[in-house]
Design a protein around this motif. Structure first.
Motif, PDB file in Angstrom:
ATOM      1  N   ALA A  73       1.088  -8.377  17.948  1.00  0.00           N
ATOM      2  CA  ALA A  73       2.488  -8.481  17.527  1.00  0.00           C
ATOM      3  C   ALA A  73       2.579  -8.186  16.034  1.00  0.00           C
ATOM      4  CB  ALA A  73       3.027  -9.884  17.826  1.00  0.00           C
ATOM      5  N   GLY A  74       3.473  -7.303  15.663  1.00  0.00           N
ATOM      6  CA  GLY A  74       3.661  -6.988  14.249  1.00  0.00           C
ATOM      7  C   GLY A  74       2.708  -5.949  13.703  1.00  0.00           C
ATOM      8  N   GLY A  75       1.679  -5.581  14.475  1.00  0.00           N
ATOM      9  CA  GLY A  75       0.765  -4.519  14.108  1.00  0.00           C
ATOM     10  C   GLY A  75       0.074  -4.677  12.761  1.00  0.00           C
ATOM     11  N   PHE A  76      -0.250  -3.537  12.171  1.00  0.00           N
ATOM     12  CA  PHE A  76      -0.984  -3.515  10.911  1.00  0.00           C
ATOM     13  C   PHE A  76      -0.180  -4.156   9.780  1.00  0.00           C
ATOM     14  CE2 PHE A  76      -2.574  -1.339   7.032  1.00  0.00           C
ATOM     15  CZ  PHE A  76      -3.899  -1.734   7.104  1.00  0.00           C
ATOM     16  N   GLY A  77       1.128  -4.025   9.836  1.00  0.00           N
ATOM     17  CA  GLY A  77       1.972  -4.657   8.819  1.00  0.00           C
ATOM     18  C   GLY A  77       1.788  -6.161   8.799  1.00  0.00           C
ATOM     19  N   ALA A  78       1.739  -6.766   9.985  1.00  0.00           N
ATOM     20  CA  ALA A  78       1.522  -8.212  10.079  1.00  0.00           C
ATOM     21  C   ALA A  78       0.099  -8.571   9.648  1.00  0.00           C
ATOM     22  CB  ALA A  78       1.789  -8.696  11.511  1.00  0.00           C
ATOM     23  N   TRP A  79      -0.856  -7.711   9.992  1.00  0.00           N
ATOM     24  CA  TRP A  79      -2.260  -7.922   9.607  1.00  0.00           C
ATOM     25  C   TRP A  79      -2.375  -8.005   8.085  1.00  0.00           C
ATOM     26  CZ3 TRP A  79      -6.791  -8.442  12.494  1.00  0.00           C
ATOM     27  CH2 TRP A  79      -7.993  -8.279  11.803  1.00  0.00           C
ATOM     28  N   LYS A  80      -1.789  -7.027   7.397  1.00  0.00           N
ATOM     29  CA  LYS A  80      -1.836  -7.011   5.930  1.00  0.00           C
ATOM     30  C   LYS A  80      -1.099  -8.210   5.337  1.00  0.00           C
ATOM     31  CE  LYS A  80      -1.570  -3.220   3.359  1.00  0.00           C
ATOM     32  NZ  LYS A  80      -1.164  -1.892   2.840  1.00  0.00           N
ATOM     33  N   ALA A  81       0.073  -8.525   5.878  1.00  0.00           N
ATOM     34  CA  ALA A  81       0.872  -9.645   5.369  1.00  0.00           C
ATOM     35  C   ALA A  81       0.151 -10.974   5.528  1.00  0.00           C
ATOM     36  CB  ALA A  81       2.226  -9.690   6.079  1.00  0.00           C
ATOM     37  N   ALA A  82      -0.686 -11.080   6.574  1.00  0.00           N
ATOM     38  CA  ALA A  82      -1.432 -12.312   6.824  1.00  0.00           C
ATOM     39  C   ALA A  82      -2.729 -12.374   6.022  1.00  0.00           C
ATOM     40  CB  ALA A  82      -1.726 -12.453   8.322  1.00  0.00           C
ATOM     41  N   GLY A  83      -3.006 -11.345   5.238  1.00  0.00           N
ATOM     42  CA  GLY A  83      -4.210 -11.344   4.418  1.00  0.00           C
ATOM     43  C   GLY A  83      -5.454 -10.866   5.128  1.00  0.00           C
ATOM     44  N   GLY A  84      -5.272 -10.131   6.245  1.00  0.00           N
ATOM     45  CA  GLY A  84      -6.431  -9.596   6.968  1.00  0.00           C
ATOM     46  C   GLY A  84      -7.167  -8.568   6.137  1.00  0.00           C
ATOM     47  N   PRO A  85      -8.463  -8.401   6.385  1.00  0.00           N
ATOM     48  CA  PRO A  85      -9.236  -7.432   5.613  1.00  0.00           C
ATOM     49  C   PRO A  85      -8.749  -6.006   5.851  1.00  0.00           C
ATOM     50  CG  PRO A  85     -10.552  -8.273   7.443  1.00  0.00           C
ATOM     51  CD  PRO A  85      -9.280  -9.068   7.409  1.00  0.00           C
ATOM     52  N   VAL A  86      -8.713  -5.225   4.776  1.00  0.00           N
ATOM     53  CA  VAL A  86      -8.275  -3.835   4.827  1.00  0.00           C
ATOM     54  C   VAL A  86      -9.240  -3.014   3.996  1.00  0.00           C
ATOM     55  CG1 VAL A  86      -6.417  -2.237   4.181  1.00  0.00           C
ATOM     56  CG2 VAL A  86      -5.846  -4.508   5.090  1.00  0.00           C
ATOM     57  N   CYS A 132      -0.580  -0.814  16.102  1.00  0.00           N
ATOM     58  CA  CYS A 132       0.025   0.315  15.392  1.00  0.00           C
ATOM     59  C   CYS A 132       0.566  -0.248  14.081  1.00  0.00           C
ATOM     60  CB  CYS A 132       1.110   0.974  16.248  1.00  0.00           C
ATOM     61  SG  CYS A 132       2.471  -0.134  16.696  1.00  0.00           S
ATOM     62  N   ALA A 133       1.579   0.357  13.534  1.00  0.00           N
ATOM     63  CA  ALA A 133       2.128  -0.129  12.266  1.00  0.00           C
ATOM     64  C   ALA A 133       2.924  -1.411  12.437  1.00  0.00           C
ATOM     65  CB  ALA A 133       2.996   0.945  11.615  1.00  0.00           C
ATOM     66  N   GLY A 134       3.753  -1.480  13.491  1.00  0.00           N
ATOM     67  CA  GLY A 134       4.639  -2.628  13.636  1.00  0.00           C
ATOM     68  C   GLY A 134       4.654  -3.287  15.004  1.00  0.00           C
ATOM     69  N   GLY A 135       3.934  -2.739  15.980  1.00  0.00           N
ATOM     70  CA  GLY A 135       3.823  -3.371  17.287  1.00  0.00           C
ATOM     71  C   GLY A 135       4.567  -2.693  18.422  1.00  0.00           C
ATOM     72  N   MET A 136       5.377  -1.698  18.126  1.00  0.00           N
ATOM     73  CA  MET A 136       6.114  -1.055  19.219  1.00  0.00           C
ATOM     74  C   MET A 136       5.269  -0.011  19.956  1.00  0.00           C
ATOM     75  SD  MET A 136      10.039  -0.864  17.872  1.00  0.00           S
ATOM     76  CE  MET A 136       9.740  -0.116  16.278  1.00  0.00           C
ATOM     77  N   ARG A 137       4.641   0.894  19.213  1.00  0.00           N
ATOM     78  CA  ARG A 137       3.802   1.912  19.870  1.00  0.00           C
ATOM     79  C   ARG A 137       2.650   1.255  20.620  1.00  0.00           C
ATOM     80  NH1 ARG A 137       2.491   5.685  14.854  1.00  0.00           N
ATOM     81  NH2 ARG A 137       2.818   3.687  13.851  1.00  0.00           N
ATOM     82  N   SER A 138       2.079   0.202  20.033  1.00  0.00           N
ATOM     83  CA  SER A 138       0.943  -0.441  20.695  1.00  0.00           C
ATOM     84  C   SER A 138       1.363  -1.178  21.960  1.00  0.00           C
ATOM     85  CB  SER A 138       0.193  -1.364  19.734  1.00  0.00           C
ATOM     86  OG  SER A 138       1.023  -2.382  19.233  1.00  0.00           O
ATOM     87  N   ALA A 139       2.588  -1.701  22.010  1.00  0.00           N
ATOM     88  CA  ALA A 139       3.072  -2.343  23.239  1.00  0.00           C
ATOM     89  C   ALA A 139       3.180  -1.308  24.358  1.00  0.00           C
ATOM     90  CB  ALA A 139       4.417  -3.025  23.001  1.00  0.00           C
TER      91      ALA A 139
END
Length: 139
Positions: free
Chosen positions: A115-128, A90-97
């Protein structure tokens, strides 16, 4: 008379996190694109339009998941009958948990969440990619 909440979101998250597999964003990124893995984005469509989406991730709105994974439901999606690892975010990991715990309890396996959801994905440089996607793409 005031409502009496007997289970808080905090306690539900603690219970879920004690019983599910949580992947770091790096672990999720290393599995991205594998044939035996399906990343599932449970965010609201407005979130995807605003923030973007993970390329190749399947979009499944949180409100429909129980219906989409149940083969006896008229809303069943065959993708959930495939032999894959299902990784929810999800966006931050709570809904997905909470989602991962619920679907695991229903019998879907193997399941995990990021953990951390899409926000963590973007922060880590994952493809978007932008959303909505072109017609014909998965999700």
């Amino acid at each position: 008379m005031a409502q009496t909440i007997v289970k808080t979101v905090k306690s539900m998250l603690a219970e879920a996190n004690a019983d599910i597999v949580t992947l770091s964003v790096e672990e999720a990124m290393s599995r991205h694109g594998r044939e035996d893995v399906l990343l599932i984005d449970i965010r609201d469509p407005r979130e995807l339009e605003r923030e973007g989406a993970v390329p190749g991730a399947f979009h499944a709105p949180r409100g429909m998941l129980e219906f989409w994974i149940d083969p006896e439901s008229p809303y069943f999606k065959p993708v959930f009958g495939e032999d894959k690892q299902f990784i929810f975010f999800c966006a931050g990991g709570m809904r997905s948990a909470l989602t991962t715990k619920t679907l695991q309890d229903m019998g879907l396996k193997p399941v995990a969440h990021v953990a951390g959801g899409f926000g963590a994905w973007k922060a880590a440089g994952g493809p978007v990619e932008t959303y909505p996607r072109d017609e014909g793409k998965k999700g």
